[in-house]
Design a protein around this motif. Structure first.
Motif, PDB file in Angstrom:
ATOM      1  N   GLY A 224       0.813  -1.212   0.000  1.00  0.00           N
ATOM      2  CA  GLY A 224       0.000   0.000   0.000  1.00  0.00           C
ATOM      3  C   GLY A 224       0.846   1.261   0.000  1.00  0.00           C
ATOM      4  N   ASP A 225       1.952   1.256   0.764  1.00  0.00           N
ATOM      5  CA  ASP A 225       2.858   2.408   0.773  1.00  0.00           C
ATOM      6  C   ASP A 225       3.554   2.572  -0.579  1.00  0.00           C
ATOM      7  N   ALA A 226       3.912   1.466  -1.194  1.00  0.00           N
ATOM      8  CA  ALA A 226       4.539   1.543  -2.511  1.00  0.00           C
ATOM      9  C   ALA A 226       3.600   2.175  -3.529  1.00  0.00           C
ATOM     10  N   SER A 227       2.328   1.828  -3.462  1.00  0.00           N
ATOM     11  CA  SER A 227       1.343   2.408  -4.381  1.00  0.00           C
ATOM     12  C   SER A 227       1.201   3.909  -4.151  1.00  0.00           C
ATOM     13  N   LYS A 228       1.266   4.349  -2.892  1.00  0.00           N
ATOM     14  CA  LYS A 228       1.176   5.782  -2.590  1.00  0.00           C
ATOM     15  C   LYS A 228       2.353   6.552  -3.188  1.00  0.00           C
ATOM     16  N   VAL A 229       3.546   5.965  -3.132  1.00  0.00           N
ATOM     17  CA  VAL A 229       4.720   6.630  -3.700  1.00  0.00           C
ATOM     18  C   VAL A 229       4.530   6.857  -5.189  1.00  0.00           C
ATOM     19  N   MET A 230       4.083   5.841  -5.906  1.00  0.00           N
ATOM     20  CA  MET A 230       3.930   5.960  -7.358  1.00  0.00           C
ATOM     21  C   MET A 230       2.829   6.955  -7.725  1.00  0.00           C
ATOM     22  N   GLN A 231       1.818   7.093  -6.883  1.00  0.00           N
ATOM     23  CA  GLN A 231       0.738   8.045  -7.166  1.00  0.00           C
ATOM     24  C   GLN A 231       1.178   9.491  -6.996  1.00  0.00           C
ATOM     25  N   GLN A 232       2.288   9.725  -6.282  1.00  0.00           N
ATOM     26  CA  GLN A 232       2.767  11.083  -6.027  1.00  0.00           C
ATOM     27  C   GLN A 232       3.877  11.527  -6.988  1.00  0.00           C
ATOM     28  N   LEU A 233       4.182  10.717  -7.992  1.00  0.00           N
ATOM     29  CA  LEU A 233       5.305  11.058  -8.867  1.00  0.00           C
ATOM     30  C   LEU A 233       5.034  12.306  -9.703  1.00  0.00           C
ATOM     31  N   TRP A 369       1.208  -5.876 -11.412  1.00  0.00           N
ATOM     32  CA  TRP A 369       0.149  -5.500 -10.464  1.00  0.00           C
ATOM     33  C   TRP A 369      -0.205  -4.053 -10.721  1.00  0.00           C
ATOM     34  N   ASP A 370      -1.509  -3.752 -10.781  1.00  0.00           N
ATOM     35  CA  ASP A 370      -1.956  -2.399 -11.116  1.00  0.00           C
ATOM     36  C   ASP A 370      -1.922  -1.423  -9.952  1.00  0.00           C
ATOM     37  N   GLY A 371      -1.456  -1.855  -8.775  1.00  0.00           N
ATOM     38  CA  GLY A 371      -1.348  -0.962  -7.635  1.00  0.00           C
ATOM     39  C   GLY A 371      -2.620  -0.808  -6.828  1.00  0.00           C
ATOM     40  N   GLU A 372      -3.669  -1.522  -7.203  1.00  0.00           N
ATOM     41  CA  GLU A 372      -4.942  -1.425  -6.491  1.00  0.00           C
ATOM     42  C   GLU A 372      -4.995  -2.465  -5.373  1.00  0.00           C
ATOM     43  N   GLN A 375      -3.170  -5.717  -0.963  1.00  0.00           N
ATOM     44  CA  GLN A 375      -2.218  -6.762  -1.323  1.00  0.00           C
ATOM     45  C   GLN A 375      -2.188  -6.916  -2.846  1.00  0.00           C
ATOM     46  N   PRO A 376      -1.027  -7.185  -3.421  1.00  0.00           N
ATOM     47  CA  PRO A 376      -0.930  -7.306  -4.879  1.00  0.00           C
ATOM     48  C   PRO A 376      -1.744  -8.476  -5.430  1.00  0.00           C
ATOM     49  N   ASN A 377      -2.432  -8.213  -6.510  1.00  0.00           N
ATOM     50  CA  ASN A 377      -3.130  -9.247  -7.262  1.00  0.00           C
ATOM     51  C   ASN A 377      -2.368  -9.421  -8.577  1.00  0.00           C
ATOM     52  N   TRP A 378      -1.421 -10.331  -8.584  1.00  0.00           N
ATOM     53  CA  TRP A 378      -0.498 -10.462  -9.703  1.00  0.00           C
ATOM     54  C   TRP A 378      -1.143 -11.153 -10.887  1.00  0.00           C
ATOM     55  N   THR A 379      -0.770 -10.735 -12.084  1.00  0.00           N
ATOM     56  CA  THR A 379      -1.246 -11.341 -13.324  1.00  0.00           C
ATOM     57  C   THR A 379      -0.137 -11.290 -14.370  1.00  0.00           C
ATOM     58  N   ASP A 380      -0.144 -12.263 -15.262  1.00  0.00           N
ATOM     59  CA  ASP A 380       0.859 -12.274 -16.337  1.00  0.00           C
ATOM     60  C   ASP A 380       0.330 -11.663 -17.630  1.00  0.00           C
ATOM     61  N   THR A 381      -0.859 -11.057 -17.585  1.00  0.00           N
ATOM     62  CA  THR A 381      -1.439 -10.439 -18.776  1.00  0.00           C
ATOM     63  C   THR A 381      -0.572  -9.272 -19.246  1.00  0.00           C
ATOM     64  N   SER A 397       3.891  -4.811 -22.157  1.00  0.00           N
ATOM     65  CA  SER A 397       3.337  -3.809 -23.062  1.00  0.00           C
ATOM     66  C   SER A 397       2.601  -2.696 -22.333  1.00  0.00           C
ATOM     67  N   HIS A 398       2.779  -2.575 -21.022  1.00  0.00           N
ATOM     68  CA  HIS A 398       2.093  -1.530 -20.256  1.00  0.00           C
ATOM     69  C   HIS A 398       2.984  -1.114 -19.090  1.00  0.00           C
ATOM     70  N   LEU A 399       2.521  -0.116 -18.311  1.00  0.00           N
ATOM     71  CA  LEU A 399       3.292   0.403 -17.179  1.00  0.00           C
ATOM     72  C   LEU A 399       2.557   0.111 -15.877  1.00  0.00           C
ATOM     73  N   THR A 400       3.291  -0.351 -14.886  1.00  0.00           N
ATOM     74  CA  THR A 400       2.733  -0.594 -13.559  1.00  0.00           C
ATOM     75  C   THR A 400       3.848  -1.183 -12.686  1.00  0.00           C
ATOM     76  N   PHE A 401       3.474  -1.940 -11.645  1.00  0.00           N
ATOM     77  CA  PHE A 401       4.438  -2.684 -10.839  1.00  0.00           C
ATOM     78  C   PHE A 401       4.792  -3.995 -11.556  1.00  0.00           C
ATOM     79  N   PHE A 402       6.075  -4.346 -11.524  1.00  0.00           N
ATOM     80  CA  PHE A 402       6.522  -5.565 -12.184  1.00  0.00           C
ATOM     81  C   PHE A 402       7.404  -6.373 -11.236  1.00  0.00           C
TER      82      PHE A 402
END
Length: 705
Positions: A224-233, A369-372, A375-381, A397-402
């Protein structure tokens, strides 16, 4: 005229017009202190031109004797820029000079290339920034021998260039030394950029992220803290002001933010990860020297710029031991990339490359993981995983957590069952290999002259199974050698033998179909030659295609005790299902149908023989087992290798198929020619046609015995 030099000719013509004082030109000398330069609205057009133009002409000003600013005057104070022709005052350039172009002072940072002359050595060189990779440079310069012209792509001639220790203390740049005799490329400086550090405590609203202890594995970060950091960039990028690059450190979190000054700054960005920091690197050739690298494509950067323009940025961050349920991250780090807007469907994907050996005993998969959520909901899409012996590469092919997630491999089988099946298979294949070899010897030395078409087809099947057993018995030894090439060849040969065996099962069934034909005559030209092509060529085509796709390699089988068995085979399970199981399923449908029909004939003929007292149970068993092996029906037990029937099917499959060669030998020994067949080799050796008539199957004699 050589078409490759048309730009040089045009540029020389322009310089000649400038020298002769053409009436429609107003071209200032850089030495002219009285020239009045005003801000020009075409500056951004020039930067776009520099960014997009692939052919650049660079002229040493000493060629014309007068240094021009290369602008076309359309009126007083209104000058139209000419791109891509650039003239440099190499004689007076002390290293800090600027380039006047269209009433604007341009620097090396603006152009990303610069023509210089070392006065002490009287050598000319072109220095180029690392991000300029696909330009075609046309350079005209003066030397003691006269004027010279060179045309080159620096990305080609600098592909294997080394670093020059004489300029190691300066900023990173690529130098192409230009002489009459040739070009020599070298690199200078440190490829790692020295970035200013931002103090995140001064950024309004930026979260204070506390580090957590991860049970002795070092500091960790809550998702959750990691997601907050990325939202403040976005707010961090605005806080940077005129800075275009900066590094951040928030406890255990490391990151880098890059902003484009203008469209000319839109190029591929590469970042490298070390134990202490995340850094921006300018030399892609050095990426392989670091344990991990992240590459953001120019396409992604440009998409962000097109949507946000001056507010565009690239933020790459690293989070250690980011907690989550039911997963473990490779190297314990999770990486996140953000550009202030949604970026997806990239044709040039984001690359995350781990330059290290994959861990033994784990399955690796690139996930996002889309940051939502808490807890991370990981997908290989949207992510592809490429694994080799020395590295792991994620392409997304997209941007998010990897992250590259590690999961324990599926336990294929228990250790005791694996040992038992290994003994059964090796003993059975050894017996089959021995008797198949005897059958081939008998055919070549004793019965070849009397062999019928059916016997020839059976011998081809025996040969395919002989090769299959031979490659299987030697497969594990080749896999243990550690040679990747040898393992690929072994896997390909073994696969070819298996595919040919399947094909000859179908050919046997086809031949029986012709023998069952009644009240008609079937004539086929070059019958045996056509069957040989059908039996041996399709498998070769499939194997060559899979070789080109690099499908063969080392396959590992895991047991519940942690034992690992290696073999050379197809490493892609999807390919194995489609090519092997799919192909055999088609063959099985055909051969099983023929088996049912032939079983009916056997039952009918057995009744006839019982009346005559000419049939025994042993003969019937050999006939049925020979028919099953000849049509490959025993391989169908592979369809039951799922769920509770998996282990029993393994044992039945191993026993029947490992002894398949032995049963075929018994069948061949009892009947090396089909009774009632129209022609044999001896009687029709000069004929190119095979005739199968209504006498193919006698109603009074068993065609298999």
């Amino acid at each position: 005229m050589d078409g490759n030099n048309w730009i040089i000719v045009v540029s020389m013509a322009i310089l000649m017009v400038f020298d002769t004082g053409g009436h429609s030109k107003k071209c200032h000398s850089l030495k002219d202190s009285n020239a009045s330069f005003q801000p020009n609205p075409d500056y951004e057009d020039l930067m776009n031109c520099i960014s997009k133009e692939k052919n650049i002409t660079i002229v040493d000003g000493e060629i014309s004797g007068v240094i021009f600013n290369c602008s076309e005057c359309t009126g007083e104070g209104n000058e139209k820029l000419i791109c891509p022709i650039f003239v440099f005052d190499t004689h007076n350039d002390s290293g800090t000079a600027f380039f006047k172009h269209g009433c604007r002072n341009l620097t090396y940072k603006d152009l990303k290339f610069w023509l210089k002359k070392e006065l002490s050595t009287n050598t000319t060189y072109l220095k180029v920034k690392g991000e300029v990779t696909d330009r075609l440079f046309n350079v005209m310069f003066c030397s003691q021998e006269g004027n010279c012209t060179w045309q080159f792509k620096h990305s080609k001639i600098c592909e294997d260039s080394e670093y020059d220790e004489n300029c190691a203390d300066g900023p990173f740049e690529i130098r192409i030394n230009i002489t009459n005799s040739g070009l020599r490329c070298s690199k200078c400086g440190n490829p790692i950029k020295d970035l200013p550090k931002l103090d995140t405590t001064e950024i309004p609203g930026f979260p204070d992220i506390p580090a957590q202890n991860n049970s002795g594995n070092g500091e960790s970060v809550d998702p959750g803290d990691a997601s907050k950091v990325m939202q403040q960039l976005s707010s961090v990028a605005k806080f940077m002001g005129n800075l275009t690059e900066a590094s951040l450190s928030i406890g255990p979190i490391k990151g880098v933010i890059v902003k484009p000054k203008d469209e000319a700054d839109l190029y591929k960005l590469s970042f490298v990860s070390t134990d202490s920091a995340l850094n921006l690197i300018q030399d892609e050739a050095k990426l392989k020297e670091y344990p991990l690298s992240v590459s953001v494509s120019e396409e992604a950067y440009r998409k962000s710029y097109n949507q946000l323009e001056k507010d565009a940025f690239v933020g790459v961050f690293r989070f250690p031991n980011m907690t989550g349920e039911n997963y473990t991250a490779f190297t314990s780090y999770v990486y996140a990339i953000d550009m202030g807007t949604k970026i997806s469907n990239l044709s040039e994907p984001i690359q995350i490359k781990y330059n290290m050996n994959p861990p033994e005993g784990f399955n690796l998969s690139c996930q996002s993981w889309d940051g939502e959520g808490a807890q991370p909901n990981w997908t290989d899409t949207g992510c592809l995983t490429n694994i080799s012996n020395n590295d792991v590469t994620c392409e997304c092919s997209h941007l998010t957590f990897f992250a590259v997630l590690m999961t324990p491999p599926e336990k294929n089988i228990s250790a005791s069952d694996l040992t038992s099946l290994t003994y059964i298979t090796y003993i059975g294949c050894g017996i089959s290999l021995f008797f198949l070899g005897i059958a081939l010897f008998m055919f070549c030395c004793i019965r070849r002259a009397k062999a019928s078409n059916a016997t020839h087809i059976l011998i081809h099947l025996i040969l395919a199974l002989f090769l299959l057993d031979l490659t299987f018995l030697s497969n594990e030894s080749i896999a243990g050698m550690g040679s990747n090439v040898a393992c690929k060849v072994m896997g390909g040969v073994m696969h070819y033998s298996m595919l040919c065996s399947f094909t000859w099962f179908a050919v046997e069934a086809f031949h029986l179909c012709l023998q069952l034909t009644k009240f008609a005559t079937v004539t086929i030209a070059n019958y045996k030659l056509k069957l040989c092509c059908i039996g041996w060529l399709p498998g070769a085509v499939v194997v060559l295609i899979l070789f080109g796709l690099e499908t063969y390699g080392e396959l590992k089988i895991y047991t519940d005790s942690g034992t690992v068995v290696k073999m050379c085979w197809i490493t892609n399970f999807q390919t194995q299902y489609v090519v092997n199981i799919g192909y055999y399923a088609v063959v099985f449908l055909f051969t099983s149908t023929i088996f049912v029909v032939m079983l009916r004939w056997l039952c009918y003929l057995r009744g006839s023989k019982l009346k005559q007292g000419g049939s025994t149970r042993s003969q019937d068993v050999i006939a049925v087992m020979g028919l099953c092996c000849m049509l490959g029906l025993t391989w169908s037990f592979a369809f039951f290798s799922y769920g509770p029937l998996r282990v029993p099917s393994y044992y039945i499959f191993s026993v029947l198929n490992s002894l398949q060669g032995f049963f075929l030998f018994l069948y061949y020994y009892n009947t090396s020619s089909i009774i009632g067949e129209g022609e044999t080799n001896s009687s029709s050796s000069s004929s190119t046609k095979t005739s199968i008539s209504d006498a193919s199957i006698s109603e009074s004699k068993n065609p298999y015995m």
